[in-house]
Enzyme design. Structure first.
Site, PDB file in Angstrom:
ATOM      1  N   SER A 136       0.824  -1.206   0.000  1.00 19.09           N
ATOM      2  CA  SER A 136       0.000   0.000   0.000  1.00 19.09           C
ATOM      3  C   SER A 136       0.866   1.267   0.000  1.00 19.09           C
ATOM      4  CB  SER A 136      -0.952  -0.033   1.197  1.00 19.09           C
ATOM      5  OG  SER A 136      -1.976   0.910   1.061  1.00 19.09           O
ATOM      6  N   ASP A 268      -9.432  -5.418  -4.436  1.00 21.70           N
ATOM      7  CA  ASP A 268      -8.835  -4.378  -3.592  1.00 21.70           C
ATOM      8  C   ASP A 268      -9.728  -3.147  -3.645  1.00 21.70           C
ATOM      9  OD1 ASP A 268      -7.235  -2.274  -2.523  1.00 21.70           O
ATOM     10  OD2 ASP A 268      -5.421  -3.405  -2.985  1.00 21.70           O
ATOM     11  N   HIS A 297      -7.412  -5.834  -0.185  1.00 19.62           N
ATOM     12  CA  HIS A 297      -6.225  -5.001   0.010  1.00 19.62           C
ATOM     13  C   HIS A 297      -5.308  -5.586   1.076  1.00 19.62           C
ATOM     14  CE1 HIS A 297      -3.888  -1.345  -0.240  1.00 19.62           C
ATOM     15  NE2 HIS A 297      -4.021  -1.126   1.062  1.00 19.62           N
TER      16      HIS A 297
END
Length: 319
Positions: A136, A268, A297
């Protein structure tokens, strides 16, 4: 009275006083540790920020450096760190400035500072031939570190980007498929209004796709996410939204030549795959894309049994 008798007397008096809840002057107690004597793994950067890090495993083994997502800490990688430690690697993870156990400083909450902080940790530990794995926001941090620091210094062997924010999350003229600014303004508004509740909602909903029908929800995972988030500073997290959403990593990706694995779940909900992984792999000189059907995610946590072996295979591969 001999010195030994005096020592015994002091210990007895001190023990009785503690049992009775009575405070004693330092001169009347047994030897006390000096304040600040506790040893912790931190470095201090050039601007005076203390960065906390974990460093586990043989110092002669190949290092793997983990970069955590927003607004978490190095603890988010515990499952991977234990797995790779068991595989004989040296594993390192740090808390980004303003996050976890690192300093809650007022400044430097941008990708340039994040990458420079990583460089400081890497150089302090003298890590070489390292594999950098970023999730991320940490994927953006790892991308900028490799492009501007590690690759030039010859310290990086490979890079892995998991659910990562590059090339840019924000909708721009160059990337019309990105998310509008209003989405990130909404995150800032919720954080400022009630950070604790916002983090509970974020973890129990889209981050792990626990909001999907039939999802297997883990309260432990939700609470651990919340715990990590609340350890960090509100200012760092607030400004970090701009850092992860508005930073353009296009030139960084183009500059990276080390083998790079781009991993992304097609469910995601935080970093949509169409404007991230699918574009990043085209900009990399030596990139490989692996898409995970219906994974969220936070797939490193929810599907570590799938992700970890794939990471190991890439790290051990000849590419």
């Amino acid at each position: 009275m001999s010195d030994i008798d005096q020592m015994r007397r002091n210990v007895l008096i001190g023990g009785a006083a503690v049992a009775a809840g009575i405070g004693l002057p330092l001169a009347a107690t047994a030897a006390q540790p000096k304040q600040g004597a506790r040893q912790v793994n931190t470095i201090t950067t050039k601007d005076g920020t203390q960065i906390y890090f974990k460093d586990w495993g043989p110092k002669t083994a190949q290092p793997i450096v983990f970069h955590h997502g927003w607004p978490l800490s190095a603890d988010d990688w515990d499952t991977q760190m234990l797995y790779f430690l068991g595989q004989g690697f040296r594993v390192v993870a740090h808390d980004r400035r303003g996050h976890g156990r690192s300093s809650q400083v007022a400044v430097g909450h941008d990708m340039d500072h994040y990458a420079a902080d990583v460089a400081a940790v890497v150089e302090h530990l003298d890590l070489r031939k390292a594999v950098h794995i970023g999730h991320s926001t940490g994927g953006g941090e790892a991308t900028r570190y490799v492009a501007r620091h590690g690759q030039k210094q010859g310290r990086v062997a490979k890079l892995v980007l998991i659910g990562a924010v590059p090339p840019i999350m924000l909708k721009t003229a160059a990337y019309p498929g990105g998310l509008p600014l209003e989405v990130f303004d909404g995150l800032r508004k919720e954080l400022a209004a009630n950070r604790a509740q916002f983090y509970l909602d974020f973890a129990s909903g889209p981050f792990y796709s626990f909001n999907r029908p039939g999802a297997k929800v883990s309260q432990g995972v939700i609470q651990n996410w919340w715990r990590q988030g609340m350890m960090g500073g509100a200012k760092a997290h607030y400004q970090g939204i701009k850092a992860f959403s508005e930073t353009d990593f296009t030139e960084d990706l183009k500059a990276i030549s080390v083998p790079t694995l781009v991993m992304h779940g097609d469910d995601d909900q935080i970093v949509p795959i169409a404007n991230s992984a699918l574009l990043s792999v085209r900009l990399l000189k030596n990139g490989v894309l692996k898409v995970y059907e219906k994974l969220p995610h936070g797939m490193c946590t929810t599907h570590a049994d799938v992700v970890n072996p794939d990471l190991l295979a890439f790290i051990k591969s000849a590419v």
